[in-house]
Write a protein that holds these residues in place. Sequence first.
Motif, PDB file in Angstrom:
ATOM      1  N   LEU A 182      12.794  -1.246   1.491  1.00  0.00           N
ATOM      2  CA  LEU A 182      12.103  -1.963   2.544  1.00  0.00           C
ATOM      3  C   LEU A 182      11.619  -1.006   3.622  1.00  0.00           C
ATOM      4  O   LEU A 182      12.366  -0.156   4.111  1.00  0.00           O
ATOM      5  N   GLY A 183      10.329  -1.109   3.969  1.00  0.00           N
ATOM      6  CA  GLY A 183       9.743  -0.266   4.990  1.00  0.00           C
ATOM      7  C   GLY A 183       8.987   0.927   4.454  1.00  0.00           C
ATOM      8  O   GLY A 183       8.234   1.564   5.205  1.00  0.00           O
ATOM      9  N   ASP A 184       9.162   1.278   3.183  1.00  0.00           N
ATOM     10  CA  ASP A 184       8.428   2.409   2.605  1.00  0.00           C
ATOM     11  C   ASP A 184       6.945   2.075   2.493  1.00  0.00           C
ATOM     12  O   ASP A 184       6.565   0.938   2.186  1.00  0.00           O
ATOM     13  N   VAL A 185       6.113   3.081   2.730  1.00  0.00           N
ATOM     14  CA  VAL A 185       4.656   2.915   2.661  1.00  0.00           C
ATOM     15  C   VAL A 185       4.096   3.948   1.687  1.00  0.00           C
ATOM     16  O   VAL A 185       4.366   5.147   1.824  1.00  0.00           O
ATOM     17  N   TYR A 186       3.326   3.493   0.712  1.00  0.00           N
ATOM     18  CA  TYR A 186       2.709   4.366  -0.282  1.00  0.00           C
ATOM     19  C   TYR A 186       1.189   4.338  -0.122  1.00  0.00           C
ATOM     20  O   TYR A 186       0.613   3.366   0.373  1.00  0.00           O
ATOM     21  N   SER A 187       0.555   5.406  -0.568  1.00  0.00           N
ATOM     22  CA  SER A 187      -0.910   5.430  -0.557  1.00  0.00           C
ATOM     23  C   SER A 187      -1.422   6.117  -1.811  1.00  0.00           C
ATOM     24  O   SER A 187      -0.752   6.975  -2.394  1.00  0.00           O
ATOM     25  N   CYS A 188      -2.608   5.697  -2.214  1.00  0.00           N
ATOM     26  CA  CYS A 188      -3.308   6.271  -3.366  1.00  0.00           C
ATOM     27  C   CYS A 188      -4.659   6.771  -2.848  1.00  0.00           C
ATOM     28  O   CYS A 188      -5.438   5.994  -2.298  1.00  0.00           O
ATOM     29  N   THR A 189      -4.928   8.066  -3.025  1.00  0.00           N
ATOM     30  CA  THR A 189      -6.162   8.676  -2.527  1.00  0.00           C
ATOM     31  C   THR A 189      -6.991   9.190  -3.695  1.00  0.00           C
ATOM     32  O   THR A 189      -6.475   9.903  -4.565  1.00  0.00           O
ATOM     33  N   VAL A 190      -8.272   8.828  -3.711  1.00  0.00           N
ATOM     34  CA  VAL A 190      -9.175   9.179  -4.809  1.00  0.00           C
ATOM     35  C   VAL A 190     -10.250  10.139  -4.307  1.00  0.00           C
ATOM     36  O   VAL A 190     -10.857   9.906  -3.255  1.00  0.00           O
ATOM     37  N   ASN A 191     -10.483  11.206  -5.067  1.00  0.00           N
ATOM     38  CA  ASN A 191     -11.543  12.164  -4.764  1.00  0.00           C
ATOM     39  C   ASN A 191     -12.489  12.298  -5.950  1.00  0.00           C
ATOM     40  O   ASN A 191     -12.063  12.252  -7.113  1.00  0.00           O
ATOM     41  N   HIS A 192     -13.783  12.453  -5.624  1.00  0.00           N
ATOM     42  CA  HIS A 192     -14.814  12.580  -6.657  1.00  0.00           C
ATOM     43  C   HIS A 192     -16.015  13.286  -6.030  1.00  0.00           C
ATOM     44  O   HIS A 192     -16.268  13.135  -4.827  1.00  0.00           O
ATOM     45  N   PRO A 193     -16.768  14.078  -6.815  1.00  0.00           N
ATOM     46  CA  PRO A 193     -17.914  14.797  -6.254  1.00  0.00           C
ATOM     47  C   PRO A 193     -18.957  13.910  -5.582  1.00  0.00           C
ATOM     48  O   PRO A 193     -19.694  14.369  -4.700  1.00  0.00           O
ATOM     49  N   ALA A 194     -19.024  12.622  -5.971  1.00  0.00           N
ATOM     50  CA  ALA A 194     -20.015  11.726  -5.383  1.00  0.00           C
ATOM     51  C   ALA A 194     -19.585  11.171  -4.029  1.00  0.00           C
ATOM     52  O   ALA A 194     -20.370  10.493  -3.366  1.00  0.00           O
ATOM     53  N   LEU A 195     -18.361  11.450  -3.603  1.00  0.00           N
ATOM     54  CA  LEU A 195     -17.844  10.907  -2.351  1.00  0.00           C
ATOM     55  C   LEU A 195     -18.005  11.911  -1.212  1.00  0.00           C
ATOM     56  O   LEU A 195     -17.693  13.090  -1.364  1.00  0.00           O
ATOM     57  N   ASP A 196     -18.444  11.412  -0.066  1.00  0.00           N
ATOM     58  CA  ASP A 196     -18.487  12.243   1.135  1.00  0.00           C
ATOM     59  C   ASP A 196     -17.093  12.421   1.724  1.00  0.00           C
ATOM     60  O   ASP A 196     -16.802  13.433   2.359  1.00  0.00           O
ATOM     61  N   GLN A 197     -16.244  11.420   1.542  1.00  0.00           N
ATOM     62  CA  GLN A 197     -14.860  11.507   1.977  1.00  0.00           C
ATOM     63  C   GLN A 197     -13.973  10.728   1.012  1.00  0.00           C
ATOM     64  O   GLN A 197     -14.445   9.863   0.274  1.00  0.00           O
ATOM     65  N   SER A 198     -12.698  11.059   1.016  1.00  0.00           N
ATOM     66  CA  SER A 198     -11.762  10.443   0.080  1.00  0.00           C
ATOM     67  C   SER A 198     -11.649   8.940   0.306  1.00  0.00           C
ATOM     68  O   SER A 198     -11.859   8.434   1.411  1.00  0.00           O
ATOM     69  N   LEU A 199     -11.313   8.233  -0.765  1.00  0.00           N
ATOM     70  CA  LEU A 199     -11.011   6.808  -0.690  1.00  0.00           C
ATOM     71  C   LEU A 199      -9.500   6.630  -0.758  1.00  0.00           C
ATOM     72  O   LEU A 199      -8.855   7.145  -1.672  1.00  0.00           O
ATOM     73  N   THR A 200      -8.934   5.911   0.201  1.00  0.00           N
ATOM     74  CA  THR A 200      -7.489   5.737   0.258  1.00  0.00           C
ATOM     75  C   THR A 200      -7.139   4.265   0.354  1.00  0.00           C
ATOM     76  O   THR A 200      -7.757   3.513   1.121  1.00  0.00           O
ATOM     77  N   ARG A 201      -6.167   3.855  -0.424  1.00  0.00           N
ATOM     78  CA  ARG A 201      -5.629   2.503  -0.351  1.00  0.00           C
ATOM     79  C   ARG A 201      -4.143   2.602  -0.034  1.00  0.00           C
ATOM     80  O   ARG A 201      -3.414   3.383  -0.640  1.00  0.00           O
ATOM     81  N   ILE A 202      -3.673   1.788   0.922  1.00  0.00           N
ATOM     82  CA  ILE A 202      -2.273   1.811   1.359  1.00  0.00           C
ATOM     83  C   ILE A 202      -1.543   0.581   0.825  1.00  0.00           C
ATOM     84  O   ILE A 202      -2.099  -0.522   0.772  1.00  0.00           O
ATOM     85  N   TRP A 203      -0.305   0.788   0.421  1.00  0.00           N
ATOM     86  CA  TRP A 203       0.542  -0.296  -0.107  1.00  0.00           C
ATOM     87  C   TRP A 203       1.934  -0.128   0.469  1.00  0.00           C
ATOM     88  O   TRP A 203       2.517   0.958   0.413  1.00  0.00           O
ATOM     89  N   ASP A 204       2.481  -1.207   1.079  1.00  0.00           N
ATOM     90  CA  ASP A 204       3.831  -1.118   1.632  1.00  0.00           C
ATOM     91  C   ASP A 204       4.755  -2.086   0.922  1.00  0.00           C
ATOM     92  O   ASP A 204       4.324  -3.082   0.340  1.00  0.00           O
ATOM     93  N   VAL A 205       6.043  -1.758   0.960  1.00  0.00           N
ATOM     94  CA  VAL A 205       7.042  -2.538   0.237  1.00  0.00           C
ATOM     95  C   VAL A 205       7.288  -3.839   0.987  1.00  0.00           C
ATOM     96  O   VAL A 205       7.705  -3.847   2.143  1.00  0.00           O
ATOM     97  N   GLU A 206       7.017  -4.936   0.319  1.00  0.00           N
ATOM     98  CA  GLU A 206       7.298  -6.256   0.860  1.00  0.00           C
ATOM     99  C   GLU A 206       7.992  -7.069  -0.222  1.00  0.00           C
ATOM    100  O   GLU A 206       7.552  -7.085  -1.369  1.00  0.00           O
ATOM    101  N   VAL A 207       9.067  -7.711   0.140  1.00  0.00           N
ATOM    102  CA  VAL A 207       9.806  -8.549  -0.799  1.00  0.00           C
ATOM    103  C   VAL A 207       9.532 -10.004  -0.458  1.00  0.00           C
ATOM    104  O   VAL A 207       9.719 -10.425   0.683  1.00  0.00           O
ATOM    105  N   GLN A 208       9.063 -10.755  -1.435  1.00  0.00           N
ATOM    106  CA  GLN A 208       8.737 -12.157  -1.203  1.00  0.00           C
ATOM    107  C   GLN A 208      10.017 -12.946  -0.953  1.00  0.00           C
ATOM    108  O   GLN A 208      10.898 -12.995  -1.810  1.00  0.00           O
TER     109      GLN A 208
END
Length: 248
Positions: A182-208
């Motif tokens: 609980l409370g941990d935060v993860y991120s996924c960052t994508v890089n590609h030559p067509a991008l001017d800047q990285s794409l990042t998506r954030i995901w945090d631990v939530e228990v239903q």
Amino acid sequence: MKVKVSELVLVLVLSWVLCVSAEGKSLFTDIGITGCSDSDGEELYALDGEELWYADFVNKRGVEPQPSFIDHMSYEEGAYEGAVGQQQICKQNLKADLQSYKNPPLQLDPPSSPIIYSRDDVELDQQNTLICHVTGFYPAPVKIQWTKNGQKVTEGTSINVPFPNKDGSFRQTSRLEFTPQLGDVYSCTVNHPALDQSLTRIWDVEVQQPSVGPAVFCGLGLTVGLLGVAAGTFFLIKGNEIVYKVFA
């Protein structure tokens, strides 16, 4: 299918074979991919979009990333060596293509915003897998990086080989094995030559948490019902007392 030629991607050969089941009802798509560049290569076999075998040219072996719940399909011995031979042919074809097209400018299509989700429902302290998926990019591959609470993570990560879409672009998926806290935060960052800047998506631990709404309403309804029964009983008794007094 779009065919694109660039100085990064040499040749991409797609072979599609349509197979009908014995009952004549189900249609399956079998695909084989051979691709190469000056610094990388790909050899892949898949069925209905699921990878059956691919060549790992870094570790010099064939990989069969098939789930445990299916009947495992093994490729014959020498499949990896055959893939290495295909790479030599691919590189020769690339050289000829680049000379014919006179080194055309690189065509770039950026990836979509990454989608990140857990493989299973999240339970604290229970091992799970985070999945980061991107699609629509050209050329392949993308680079995907994971972080946990702002710190780069490499252990427990994996990424599949690029898979072609019908429009000639690619899709790719990376995975991270993790144990939710609980409370941990993860991120996924994508890089590609067509991008001017990285794409990042954030995901945090939530228990239903279990919903308390139905229980509250059920309890409230039961209370109201009991009050109604009590009131009815009270007036019934009082009514009987009045009748008794009148006729006594």
